[in-house]
Design an enzyme around this catalytic site. Structure first.
Site, short mmCIF file in Angstrom:
data_model
loop_
_atom_site.label_atom_id
_atom_site.label_comp_id
_atom_site.label_asym_id
_atom_site.label_seq_id
_atom_site.Cartn_x
_atom_site.Cartn_y
_atom_site.Cartn_z
N ARG A 92 45.91 42.21 50.30
CA ARG A 92 45.23 42.72 51.49
C ARG A 92 43.71 42.65 51.43
O ARG A 92 43.06 42.23 52.38
CB ARG A 92 45.60 44.19 51.76
CG ARG A 92 46.84 44.35 52.58
CD ARG A 92 47.58 45.60 52.16
NE ARG A 92 48.17 45.35 50.87
CZ ARG A 92 49.41 44.88 50.70
NH1 ARG A 92 50.18 44.73 51.72
NH2 ARG A 92 49.88 44.62 49.49
N THR A 93 43.15 43.10 50.32
CA THR A 93 41.69 43.15 50.25
C THR A 93 41.14 41.73 50.33
O THR A 93 40.19 41.44 51.06
CB THR A 93 41.23 43.86 48.96
OG1 THR A 93 41.91 45.11 48.89
CG2 THR A 93 39.74 44.09 48.96
N LYS A 121 35.33 29.05 29.11
CA LYS A 121 34.50 28.45 28.05
C LYS A 121 33.67 29.50 27.33
O LYS A 121 32.83 29.17 26.50
CB LYS A 121 33.56 27.41 28.65
CG LYS A 121 34.23 26.28 29.37
CD LYS A 121 33.17 25.35 29.94
CE LYS A 121 33.76 24.25 30.79
NZ LYS A 121 32.71 23.52 31.51
N ARG A 142 36.54 41.64 42.90
CA ARG A 142 37.57 42.58 42.44
C ARG A 142 37.79 42.30 40.96
O ARG A 142 37.96 41.14 40.56
CB ARG A 142 38.87 42.41 43.20
CG ARG A 142 40.00 43.13 42.48
CD ARG A 142 41.24 43.24 43.27
NE ARG A 142 41.10 44.19 44.36
CZ ARG A 142 42.13 44.72 45.00
NH1 ARG A 142 43.35 44.42 44.67
NH2 ARG A 142 41.94 45.57 45.99
N HIS A 175 37.03 51.99 45.00
CA HIS A 175 37.43 50.95 45.96
C HIS A 175 36.79 51.38 47.30
O HIS A 175 37.49 51.80 48.21
CB HIS A 175 38.95 50.90 46.02
CG HIS A 175 39.53 49.70 46.67
ND1 HIS A 175 38.77 48.78 47.39
CD2 HIS A 175 40.81 49.23 46.73
CE1 HIS A 175 39.57 47.83 47.85
NE2 HIS A 175 40.80 48.08 47.46
C1 NCD Z 1 45.12 49.18 46.24
C2 NCD Z 1 44.27 48.72 45.08
O1 NCD Z 1 44.24 47.56 44.73
O2 NCD Z 1 43.60 49.59 44.54
N1 NCD Z 1 45.48 48.15 47.08
C3 NCD Z 1 44.60 47.72 48.04
O3 NCD Z 1 43.49 47.33 47.76
N2 NCD Z 1 45.03 47.78 49.31
C4 NCD Z 1 46.23 50.06 45.83
C5 NCD Z 1 47.21 49.63 44.80
O4 NCD Z 1 47.15 48.55 44.23
O5 NCD Z 1 48.10 50.44 44.54
#
Ligand code: NCD
Length: 360
Positions: A92-93, A121, A142, A175
């Protein structure tokens, strides 16, 4: 990569001292000209900012309803490039940021694992990020390491070519853009009952390592009279840093292991997944904690207006047969993420006015 990781990890002068500061004293480092520049912590967002982003997201989705509106949006930022550096799994993100970039016309490059970058490397993550800044105008990251986005943004801000860094999840820590879309979702779900102020929010599951509930808890300081209820098994209770923050800001919270006892008065229930990718004790991996699941027979127990949220992905925490109930807001929630991330990118590149002007 692991073979080199420790050998190539170098020290940045000033980082240890900066990193040890309380977050409130770090926020300025991620602003420029009185505006937020890097999106690192949920604590960066105040009420005016949150209200503005929610409003902007509403306008963007309204514009996107027509072909002409979509055309206007796509011509706002065709001269900008974004890098999606997602070295921890994401659906999703990643996709909602990707779509948000497309809505505004940005072009997007992506790295989805360190095995295809020069990190294999032995290049450090900081040098890798600095390289992106040579080619793009914004980095969305991320990473499995807590504090990753903070450090890379700080390192880039010491260089002659900083670009905004957006934290799309940094380990079990924060997040912030998820918290933004959660606020947007709660505000929309509560639009007919006076918005988020004075509401009772129940958070359920792995509150210890769930970065989404941590970031969302920070944002509650912006709302009047919100009460939080933390429902978690003993091993996954909300950590003290969040509880101290809530105490400091006079935000009421209670903790319980009895999920059913708090269902009837909840205005929203925010379910989460056990984050066992961070587990140090493999024995805990098999436990599903059924007392912390939302089942179909719980539906009659919750209020008619109660919004059910989940950042997703879901495993078994919410019965799929709950999805059809109008109170199941999690599929709306994931779509809201795309619109509010588009609003955030419009803010970062200062094209909000062009959007507001379409409605004046
Ligand atoms: C969450 C995350 O990655 O922190 N998912 C997200 O970004 N929608 C929650 C999760 O992984 O449980």
């Amino acid at each position: 990569m692991d073979r080199y990781a420790e050998q190539t990890r170098q020290k940045f002068e000033g980082w240890d001292e900066f990193s040890a500061r309380p977050i409130d004293e770090k926020l300025d480092a991620f602003n420029q000209n009185g505006r937020i520049y890097d999106i690192i912590f949920a604590q960066q967002f105040d009420r005016a900012f949150l209200d503005r982003m929610c409003h902007l997201a509403d306008l963007i989705r309204q514009l996107a309803r027509t072909r002409a509106g979509q055309f206007k949006l796509r011509h706002l930022l065709p001269h900008k490039r974004a890098m999606l550096y997602f070295v921890q799994p994401s659906t999703r993100t990643f996709l909602s940021f990707h779509a948000a970039c497309h809505i505004l016309g940005l072009s997007v490059s992506e790295i989805r694992g360190t095995s295809t970058s020069s990190e294999v490397k032995g290049e450090s993550a900081e040098d890798t990020i600095r390289t992106f800044a040579s080619y793009v105008d914004m980095i969305i990251s991320r990473h499995h390491e807590a504090g990753f986005a903070e450090k890379t943004a700080w390192v880039l801000n010491q260089t002659h070519r900083p670009v905004p860094v957006l934290n799309g999840g940094s380990g079990p820590d924060q997040h912030p853009t998820q918290a933004l879309l959660d606020i947007y979702t709660l505000e929309r779900e509560f639009a007919h009952i006076g918005g988020l102020d004075d509401k009772k929010i129940v958070m359920v599951g792995d509150l210890k390592r769930g970065r989404t509930v941590r970031s969302l808890s920070y944002l509650m300081k912006n709302y009047q009279g919100v009460e939080l209820f933390f429902v978690a098994p003993e091993v996954f209770r909300m950590k003290d840093d969040i509880k101290e923050f809530l105490d400091r800001h006079g935000i009421s919270y209670a903790e319980t292991e009895d999920f059913e006892s708090v269902m009837p008065m909840a205005d929203a229930i925010y379910m989460t997944r056990i984050q066992n990718e961070y587990s140090e004790d493999p024995a805990s991996e098999d436990e599903t904690f059924p007392a912390f699941h939302f089942k179909r027979d719980h539906l009659p127990k919750i209020q008619a207006h109660c919004a059910l949220l989940h950042p997703l992905p879901r495993r078994y925490e919410i019965d799929v047969n709950v999805d059809k109930d109008p109170r199941a807001a999690y599929w709306r929630q994931e779509r809201n993420g795309m619109w509010i991330r588009a609003a955030l990118i419009a803010y970062i590149f200062r094209v909000e006015k062009e959007i507001f002007d379409e409605f004046s």
